[in-house]
Write a protein that holds these residues in place. Structure first.
Motif, PDB file in Angstrom:
ATOM      1  N   LEU A  34     -43.844   1.069 -15.481  1.00 57.43           N
ATOM      2  CA  LEU A  34     -42.421   0.842 -15.739  1.00 57.43           C
ATOM      3  C   LEU A  34     -41.615   0.818 -14.443  1.00 57.43           C
ATOM      4  O   LEU A  34     -40.716  -0.026 -14.284  1.00 57.43           O
ATOM      5  CB  LEU A  34     -41.886   1.916 -16.689  1.00 57.43           C
ATOM      6  CG  LEU A  34     -42.405   1.846 -18.128  1.00 57.43           C
ATOM      7  CD1 LEU A  34     -41.922   3.051 -18.915  1.00 57.43           C
ATOM      8  CD2 LEU A  34     -41.997   0.554 -18.794  1.00 57.43           C
ATOM      9  N   VAL A  35     -41.929   1.702 -13.518  1.00 60.36           N
ATOM     10  CA  VAL A  35     -41.244   1.709 -12.223  1.00 60.36           C
ATOM     11  C   VAL A  35     -41.548   0.420 -11.467  1.00 60.36           C
ATOM     12  O   VAL A  35     -40.650  -0.207 -10.895  1.00 60.36           O
ATOM     13  CB  VAL A  35     -41.640   2.950 -11.397  1.00 60.36           C
ATOM     14  CG1 VAL A  35     -41.168   2.834  -9.958  1.00 60.36           C
ATOM     15  CG2 VAL A  35     -41.097   4.217 -12.042  1.00 60.36           C
ATOM     16  N   GLY A  36     -42.809  -0.001 -11.477  1.00 59.36           N
ATOM     17  CA  GLY A  36     -43.185  -1.244 -10.806  1.00 59.36           C
ATOM     18  C   GLY A  36     -42.481  -2.449 -11.400  1.00 59.36           C
ATOM     19  O   GLY A  36     -42.016  -3.334 -10.667  1.00 59.36           O
ATOM     20  N   LEU A  37     -42.385  -2.498 -12.723  1.00 58.68           N
ATOM     21  CA  LEU A  37     -41.675  -3.600 -13.370  1.00 58.68           C
ATOM     22  C   LEU A  37     -40.198  -3.596 -13.012  1.00 58.68           C
ATOM     23  O   LEU A  37     -39.612  -4.662 -12.758  1.00 58.68           O
ATOM     24  CB  LEU A  37     -41.839  -3.513 -14.890  1.00 58.68           C
ATOM     25  CG  LEU A  37     -43.210  -3.874 -15.429  1.00 58.68           C
ATOM     26  CD1 LEU A  37     -43.299  -3.530 -16.909  1.00 58.68           C
ATOM     27  CD2 LEU A  37     -43.497  -5.341 -15.204  1.00 58.68           C
ATOM     28  N   ALA A  38     -39.586  -2.423 -12.977  1.00 64.18           N
ATOM     29  CA  ALA A  38     -38.167  -2.338 -12.626  1.00 64.18           C
ATOM     30  C   ALA A  38     -37.940  -2.794 -11.190  1.00 64.18           C
ATOM     31  O   ALA A  38     -36.969  -3.517 -10.907  1.00 64.18           O
ATOM     32  CB  ALA A  38     -37.661  -0.914 -12.821  1.00 64.18           C
ATOM     33  N   LEU A  39     -38.816  -2.396 -10.277  1.00 60.35           N
ATOM     34  CA  LEU A  39     -38.675  -2.814  -8.884  1.00 60.35           C
ATOM     35  C   LEU A  39     -38.893  -4.318  -8.730  1.00 60.35           C
ATOM     36  O   LEU A  39     -38.182  -4.981  -7.970  1.00 60.35           O
ATOM     37  CB  LEU A  39     -39.646  -2.036  -8.006  1.00 60.35           C
ATOM     38  CG  LEU A  39     -39.359  -0.538  -7.858  1.00 60.35           C
ATOM     39  CD1 LEU A  39     -40.482   0.135  -7.076  1.00 60.35           C
ATOM     40  CD2 LEU A  39     -38.015  -0.306  -7.215  1.00 60.35           C
ATOM     41  N   ARG A  41     -38.354  -6.588 -11.040  1.00 58.46           N
ATOM     42  CA  ARG A  41     -37.200  -7.250 -11.639  1.00 58.46           C
ATOM     43  C   ARG A  41     -36.018  -7.239 -10.672  1.00 58.46           C
ATOM     44  O   ARG A  41     -35.337  -8.246 -10.485  1.00 58.46           O
ATOM     45  CB  ARG A  41     -36.822  -6.555 -12.945  1.00 58.46           C
ATOM     46  CG  ARG A  41     -35.632  -7.164 -13.637  1.00 58.46           C
ATOM     47  CD  ARG A  41     -35.317  -6.419 -14.937  1.00 58.46           C
ATOM     48  NE  ARG A  41     -34.267  -7.062 -15.667  1.00 58.46           N
ATOM     49  CZ  ARG A  41     -32.971  -6.779 -15.523  1.00 58.46           C
ATOM     50  NH1 ARG A  41     -32.591  -5.854 -14.667  1.00 58.46           N
ATOM     51  NH2 ARG A  41     -32.063  -7.406 -16.236  1.00 58.46           N
ATOM     52  N   ARG A  42     -35.806  -6.079 -10.034  1.00 59.49           N
ATOM     53  CA  ARG A  42     -34.699  -5.963  -9.081  1.00 59.49           C
ATOM     54  C   ARG A  42     -34.900  -6.919  -7.910  1.00 59.49           C
ATOM     55  O   ARG A  42     -33.955  -7.599  -7.490  1.00 59.49           O
ATOM     56  CB  ARG A  42     -34.587  -4.529  -8.578  1.00 59.49           C
ATOM     57  CG  ARG A  42     -33.419  -4.342  -7.622  1.00 59.49           C
ATOM     58  CD  ARG A  42     -33.304  -2.909  -7.177  1.00 59.49           C
ATOM     59  NE  ARG A  42     -32.989  -2.075  -8.321  1.00 59.49           N
ATOM     60  CZ  ARG A  42     -33.039  -0.744  -8.312  1.00 59.49           C
ATOM     61  NH1 ARG A  42     -33.404  -0.108  -7.216  1.00 59.49           N
ATOM     62  NH2 ARG A  42     -32.721  -0.060  -9.378  1.00 59.49           N
ATOM     63  N   ALA A  43     -36.108  -7.010  -7.407  1.00 53.53           N
ATOM     64  CA  ALA A  43     -36.386  -7.909  -6.278  1.00 53.53           C
ATOM     65  C   ALA A  43     -36.196  -9.365  -6.693  1.00 53.53           C
ATOM     66  O   ALA A  43     -35.647 -10.167  -5.926  1.00 53.53           O
ATOM     67  CB  ALA A  43     -37.809  -7.684  -5.771  1.00 53.53           C
ATOM     68  N   LEU A  44     -36.648  -9.719  -7.887  1.00 51.96           N
ATOM     69  CA  LEU A  44     -36.482 -11.090  -8.372  1.00 51.96           C
ATOM     70  C   LEU A  44     -35.007 -11.437  -8.527  1.00 51.96           C
ATOM     71  O   LEU A  44     -34.569 -12.520  -8.114  1.00 51.96           O
ATOM     72  CB  LEU A  44     -37.220 -11.272  -9.698  1.00 51.96           C
ATOM     73  CG  LEU A  44     -37.123 -12.651 -10.335  1.00 51.96           C
ATOM     74  CD1 LEU A  44     -37.757 -13.699  -9.432  1.00 51.96           C
ATOM     75  CD2 LEU A  44     -37.786 -12.645 -11.700  1.00 51.96           C
ATOM     76  N   LEU A  45     -34.227 -10.530  -9.108  1.00 50.63           N
ATOM     77  CA  LEU A  45     -32.795 -10.792  -9.261  1.00 50.63           C
ATOM     78  C   LEU A  45     -32.103 -10.900  -7.910  1.00 50.63           C
ATOM     79  O   LEU A  45     -31.210 -11.734  -7.732  1.00 50.63           O
ATOM     80  CB  LEU A  45     -32.150  -9.700 -10.118  1.00 50.63           C
ATOM     81  CG  LEU A  45     -32.535  -9.708 -11.595  1.00 50.63           C
ATOM     82  CD1 LEU A  45     -31.929  -8.506 -12.310  1.00 50.63           C
ATOM     83  CD2 LEU A  45     -32.118 -10.999 -12.271  1.00 50.63           C
ATOM     84  N   ASP A  46     -32.510 -10.072  -6.949  1.00 50.50           N
ATOM     85  CA  ASP A  46     -31.943 -10.180  -5.596  1.00 50.50           C
ATOM     86  C   ASP A  46     -32.281 -11.526  -4.969  1.00 50.50           C
ATOM     87  O   ASP A  46     -31.434 -12.147  -4.316  1.00 50.50           O
ATOM     88  CB  ASP A  46     -32.453  -9.049  -4.706  1.00 50.50           C
ATOM     89  CG  ASP A  46     -31.838  -7.704  -5.060  1.00 50.50           C
ATOM     90  OD1 ASP A  46     -30.805  -7.685  -5.769  1.00 50.50           O
ATOM     91  OD2 ASP A  46     -32.408  -6.678  -4.627  1.00 50.50           O
ATOM     92  N   ASP A  47     -33.511 -12.007  -5.156  1.00 53.47           N
ATOM     93  CA  ASP A  47     -33.904 -13.320  -4.636  1.00 53.47           C
ATOM     94  C   ASP A  47     -33.084 -14.435  -5.275  1.00 53.47           C
ATOM     95  O   ASP A  47     -32.643 -15.367  -4.594  1.00 53.47           O
ATOM     96  CB  ASP A  47     -35.390 -13.579  -4.871  1.00 53.47           C
ATOM     97  CG  ASP A  47     -36.281 -12.763  -3.969  1.00 53.47           C
ATOM     98  OD1 ASP A  47     -35.769 -12.199  -2.972  1.00 53.47           O
ATOM     99  OD2 ASP A  47     -37.497 -12.679  -4.264  1.00 53.47           O
TER     100      ASP A  47
END
Length: 56
Positions: A34-39, A41-47
């Motif tokens: 879950l932590v990996g998925l959240a990170l 997702r955050r990186a993808l949205l930042d990109d």
């Protein structure tokens, strides 16, 4: 199953360490996933935000 007391429940007939260790490992892996998925997702949205700003 029917245990006469909580100590017998936690001991699980002598297999408590294996049972509860396995439960703990699974929970640890679920939390890590879950932590990996959240990170991710955050990186993808930042990109995506960065790409949309550079195009504008």
């Amino acid at each position: 199953m029917n245990w006469p007391n909580w100590e017998a429940f936690w001991a699980m007939g002598g297999y408590g360490l294996y049972v509860w260790g396995s439960v703990g490992a699974v929970l640890l892996f679920i939390v890590a996933e879950l932590v990996g998925l959240a990170l991710s997702r955050r990186a993808l949205l930042d990109d995506i935000r960065h790409e949309s700003r550079s195009e504008a």
